[in-house]
Scaffold this motif. Structure first.
Motif, PDB file in Angstrom:
ATOM      1  N   GLY A  12      -4.157  -3.899   1.053  1.00 37.34           N
ATOM      2  CA  GLY A  12      -2.933  -3.230   1.511  1.00 37.34           C
ATOM      3  C   GLY A  12      -1.729  -4.153   1.525  1.00 37.34           C
ATOM      4  N   SER A  13      -1.926  -5.418   1.196  1.00 37.04           N
ATOM      5  CA  SER A  13      -0.803  -6.368   1.173  1.00 37.04           C
ATOM      6  C   SER A  13      -0.511  -6.773  -0.259  1.00 37.04           C
ATOM      7  N   LEU A  14       0.760  -6.765  -0.627  1.00 36.24           N
ATOM      8  CA  LEU A  14       1.175  -7.197  -1.965  1.00 36.24           C
ATOM      9  C   LEU A  14       1.556  -8.674  -1.959  1.00 36.24           C
ATOM     10  N   GLY A  17      -0.706 -14.847  -1.859  1.00 34.77           N
ATOM     11  CA  GLY A  17      -1.393 -15.639  -0.831  1.00 34.77           C
ATOM     12  C   GLY A  17      -1.828 -14.811   0.361  1.00 34.77           C
ATOM     13  N   SER A  18      -1.834 -13.510   0.205  1.00 39.89           N
ATOM     14  CA  SER A  18      -2.190 -12.599   1.293  1.00 39.89           C
ATOM     15  C   SER A  18      -3.572 -12.875   1.878  1.00 39.89           C
ATOM     16  N   SER A  19      -3.655 -12.836   3.209  1.00 39.81           N
ATOM     17  CA  SER A  19      -4.955 -13.019   3.876  1.00 39.81           C
ATOM     18  C   SER A  19      -5.909 -11.896   3.479  1.00 39.81           C
ATOM     19  N   ASN A  20      -5.384 -10.688   3.365  1.00 33.00           N
ATOM     20  CA  ASN A  20      -6.245  -9.547   3.024  1.00 33.00           C
ATOM     21  C   ASN A  20      -6.799  -9.708   1.604  1.00 33.00           C
ATOM     22  N   HIS A  21      -5.951 -10.188   0.721  1.00 32.71           N
ATOM     23  CA  HIS A  21      -6.417 -10.434  -0.644  1.00 32.71           C
ATOM     24  C   HIS A  21      -7.475 -11.552  -0.625  1.00 32.71           C
ATOM     25  N   THR A  79      -6.622  -4.248   4.783  1.00 34.04           N
ATOM     26  CA  THR A  79      -5.170  -4.070   4.945  1.00 34.04           C
ATOM     27  C   THR A  79      -4.619  -4.721   6.215  1.00 34.04           C
ATOM     28  N   PRO A  80      -3.373  -5.173   6.152  1.00 31.74           N
ATOM     29  CA  PRO A  80      -2.690  -5.571   7.382  1.00 31.74           C
ATOM     30  C   PRO A  80      -2.027  -4.349   8.027  1.00 31.74           C
ATOM     31  N   GLU A  81      -1.385  -4.595   9.142  1.00 35.72           N
ATOM     32  CA  GLU A  81      -0.553  -3.564   9.799  1.00 35.72           C
ATOM     33  C   GLU A  81       0.897  -3.998   9.660  1.00 35.72           C
ATOM     34  N   TYR A  82       1.757  -3.050   9.333  1.00 39.37           N
ATOM     35  CA  TYR A  82       3.198  -3.309   9.326  1.00 39.37           C
ATOM     36  C   TYR A  82       3.859  -2.326  10.282  1.00 39.37           C
ATOM     37  N   ALA A  83       4.702  -2.860  11.174  1.00 40.20           N
ATOM     38  CA  ALA A  83       5.475  -2.002  12.085  1.00 40.20           C
ATOM     39  C   ALA A  83       4.600  -0.925  12.724  1.00 40.20           C
ATOM     40  N   PHE A  84       3.457  -1.378  13.241  1.00 40.06           N
ATOM     41  CA  PHE A  84       2.507  -0.498  13.947  1.00 40.06           C
ATOM     42  C   PHE A  84       1.906   0.585  13.057  1.00 40.06           C
ATOM     43  N   GLY A  85       1.956   0.387  11.751  1.00 38.70           N
ATOM     44  CA  GLY A  85       1.425   1.427  10.871  1.00 38.70           C
ATOM     45  C   GLY A  85       0.733   0.853   9.641  1.00 38.70           C
ATOM     46  N   THR A 112      -9.359  -4.077   8.605  1.00 35.96           N
ATOM     47  CA  THR A 112      -7.954  -4.271   8.930  1.00 35.96           C
ATOM     48  C   THR A 112      -7.819  -5.700   9.447  1.00 35.96           C
ATOM     49  N   ALA A 113      -7.089  -6.513   8.703  1.00 36.55           N
ATOM     50  CA  ALA A 113      -6.920  -7.924   9.070  1.00 36.55           C
ATOM     51  C   ALA A 113      -5.435  -8.167   9.258  1.00 36.55           C
ATOM     52  N   SER A 114      -5.047  -8.428  10.495  1.00 36.23           N
ATOM     53  CA  SER A 114      -3.628  -8.453  10.808  1.00 36.23           C
ATOM     54  C   SER A 114      -3.408  -9.367  12.010  1.00 36.23           C
ATOM     55  N   THR A 115      -2.202  -9.343  12.557  1.00 36.72           N
ATOM     56  CA  THR A 115      -1.971 -10.083  13.786  1.00 36.72           C
ATOM     57  C   THR A 115      -2.670  -9.353  14.936  1.00 36.72           C
ATOM     58  N   GLY A 116      -2.433  -8.063  15.008  1.00 40.23           N
ATOM     59  CA  GLY A 116      -3.149  -7.194  15.955  1.00 40.23           C
ATOM     60  C   GLY A 116      -3.963  -6.198  15.143  1.00 40.23           C
ATOM     61  N   GLY A 117      -3.280  -5.183  14.642  1.00 39.48           N
ATOM     62  CA  GLY A 117      -3.889  -4.304  13.643  1.00 39.48           C
ATOM     63  C   GLY A 117      -4.496  -3.014  14.163  1.00 39.48           C
ATOM     64  N   GLN A 118      -4.537  -2.849  15.501  1.00 46.39           N
ATOM     65  CA  GLN A 118      -5.238  -1.674  16.052  1.00 46.39           C
ATOM     66  C   GLN A 118      -4.625  -0.366  15.573  1.00 46.39           C
ATOM     67  N   PHE A 145      -5.511 -11.592  14.592  1.00 47.92           N
ATOM     68  CA  PHE A 145      -5.110 -13.006  14.440  1.00 47.92           C
ATOM     69  C   PHE A 145      -5.675 -13.617  13.153  1.00 47.92           C
ATOM     70  N   ILE A 146      -5.594 -12.852  12.079  1.00 43.40           N
ATOM     71  CA  ILE A 146      -6.239 -13.271  10.834  1.00 43.40           C
ATOM     72  C   ILE A 146      -5.714 -14.615  10.322  1.00 43.40           C
ATOM     73  N   ARG A 147      -4.417 -14.864  10.500  1.00 41.77           N
ATOM     74  CA  ARG A 147      -3.865 -16.105   9.919  1.00 41.77           C
ATOM     75  C   ARG A 147      -4.475 -17.342  10.577  1.00 41.77           C
ATOM     76  N   ALA A 148      -4.889 -17.190  11.861  1.00 43.28           N
ATOM     77  CA  ALA A 148      -5.485 -18.333  12.575  1.00 43.28           C
ATOM     78  C   ALA A 148      -6.943 -18.533  12.180  1.00 43.28           C
TER      79      ALA A 148
HETATM   80  C1  LIG Z   1       7.343  -6.438   8.039  1.00 42.90           C
HETATM   81  C2  LIG Z   1       6.159  -6.880   8.823  1.00 42.90           C
HETATM   82  C3  LIG Z   1       5.758  -6.139   9.914  1.00 42.90           C
HETATM   83  C4  LIG Z   1       4.607  -6.510  10.617  1.00 42.90           C
HETATM   84  N1  LIG Z   1       4.201  -5.726  11.659  1.00 42.90           N
HETATM   85  C5  LIG Z   1       3.004  -5.983  12.231  1.00 42.90           C
HETATM   86  C6  LIG Z   1       2.474  -5.094  13.188  1.00 42.90           C
HETATM   87  O1  LIG Z   1       3.050  -4.084  13.561  1.00 42.90           O
HETATM   88  N2  LIG Z   1       1.254  -5.371  13.691  1.00 42.90           N
HETATM   89  C7  LIG Z   1       0.519  -6.463  13.292  1.00 42.90           C
HETATM   90  O2  LIG Z   1      -0.626  -6.626  13.720  1.00 42.90           O
HETATM   91  N3  LIG Z   1       1.040  -7.357  12.411  1.00 42.90           N
HETATM   92  C8  LIG Z   1       2.245  -7.144  11.868  1.00 42.90           C
HETATM   93  N4  LIG Z   1       2.754  -8.004  10.957  1.00 42.90           N
HETATM   94  C9  LIG Z   1       2.075  -9.274  10.678  1.00 42.90           C
HETATM   95  C10 LIG Z   1       1.035  -9.140   9.603  1.00 42.90           C
HETATM   96  O3  LIG Z   1      -0.104  -8.573  10.155  1.00 42.90           O
HETATM   97  C11 LIG Z   1       0.662 -10.513   9.055  1.00 42.90           C
HETATM   98  O4  LIG Z   1       1.790 -11.070   8.424  1.00 42.90           O
HETATM   99  C12 LIG Z   1      -0.517 -10.440   8.082  1.00 42.90           C
HETATM  100  O5  LIG Z   1      -0.939 -11.742   7.799  1.00 42.90           O
HETATM  101  C13 LIG Z   1      -0.112  -9.743   6.793  1.00 42.90           C
HETATM  102  O6  LIG Z   1      -1.219  -9.622   5.935  1.00 42.90           O
HETATM  103  P1  LIG Z   1      -1.330 -10.506   4.614  1.00 42.90           P
HETATM  104  O7  LIG Z   1      -1.545 -11.937   5.060  1.00 42.90           O
HETATM  105  O8  LIG Z   1      -2.538  -9.981   3.921  1.00 42.90           O
HETATM  106  O9  LIG Z   1      -0.076 -10.357   3.836  1.00 42.90           O
HETATM  107  C14 LIG Z   1       3.899  -7.680  10.249  1.00 42.90           C
HETATM  108  C15 LIG Z   1       4.345  -8.423   9.148  1.00 42.90           C
HETATM  109  C16 LIG Z   1       5.437  -8.025   8.439  1.00 42.90           C
HETATM  110  C17 LIG Z   1       5.865  -8.843   7.234  1.00 42.90           C
END
Ligand SMILES: Cc1cc2nc3c(=O)[nH]c(=O)nc-3n(C[C@H](O)[C@H](O)[C@H](O)COP(=O)(O)O)c2cc1C
Length: 177
Positions: A12-14, A17-21, A79-85, A112-118, A145-148
């Motif tokens: 879900g990340s383009l 160096g994406s963590s999801n990729h 996939t990551p989460e962006y803006a809670f979606g 779902t691998a993200s900062t939070g991601g729920q 906390f995928i980046r950590a």
């Molecule tokens: C525009 C933007 C919005 C984001 N919003 C959220 C969010 O709502 N929740 C969350 O858990 N992470 C959010 N993040 C952080 C991403 O989860 C984090 O950057 C993640 O590593 C992205 O995945 P990737 O490494 O595969 O690109 C956001 C990142 C970006 C760039």
């Protein structure tokens, strides 16, 4: 290998160096030899979903995407989460599969691998339900906390995450083997 089972992976990340990729690349390294594994690289080229073009002759990229889904025995979405979606590009791709039924009864694993991601994780479960994908609870995984949990080269460093990923993936493999 002729007759081998096919898994199509979708990130879900383009982002370069994406963590999801990187997670999908890691899963490729633990794939049984008799499985064919490919990471879809056309997400950015899919046109915006338009019901007006969702007919017998959709855009070529859409046809190719649907054919890859149809040919796959299992799909893994990470996939990551962006803006809670759900990231727009992934949601866009999934919208193209509503009328084609490409995920109908298809075995799908969701990570779902993200900062939070729920929120994205919950939304993806709803979306995949709407698409009638076959999901099993032990093939869904939320990794906060995928980046950590990765080093600067994108290698997973967290033992628990590696184990959870292996188990999730193995469950999908077992289900489609
Ligand atoms: C525009 C933007 C919005 C984001 N919003 C959220 C969010 O709502 N929740 C969350 O858990 N992470 C959010 N993040 C952080 C991403 O989860 C984090 O950057 C993640 O590593 C992205 O995945 P990737 O490494 O595969 O690109 C956001 C990142 C970006 C760039």
């Amino acid at each position: 290998m002729p007759g081998s089972k096919k898994i199509l992976a979708i990130s879900g990340s383009l982002r370069k160096g994406s963590s999801n990729h990187n997670i999908l690349r890691f899963l490729g390294t633990i794939m049984p030899a008799d499985f064919d594994y490919a990471i879809y690289d056309g997400l950015a080229q899919l046109p915006h979903f338009d019901p007006g073009f969702d007919n017998d002759k959709p855009p070529a990229q859409v046809t190719e995407f649907r054919e890859l889904l149809n040919a796959a025995d299992g799909i893994i979405i990470c996939t990551p989460e962006y803006a809670f979606g759900v990231p727009g590009s992934l949601k866009n791709a999934l919208d193209w599969t509503v009328s084609s039924g490409s995920l109908d009864n298809k075995k799908v694993a969701l990570i779902t691998a993200s900062t939070g991601g729920q929120n994205a994780h919950a939304a993806m479960l709803l979306i995949l339900g709407a698409l009638n994908a076959e999901l099993s609870a032990d093939e869904t995984l939320l990794i906060p906390f995928i980046r950590a949990k990765m080093d600067s080269e994108g290698n997973l460093t967290d033992a628990l995450t590696i184990e959870s990923l292996k188990a999730t993936f193995q469950n999908l493999i077992t289900r489609i083997a």
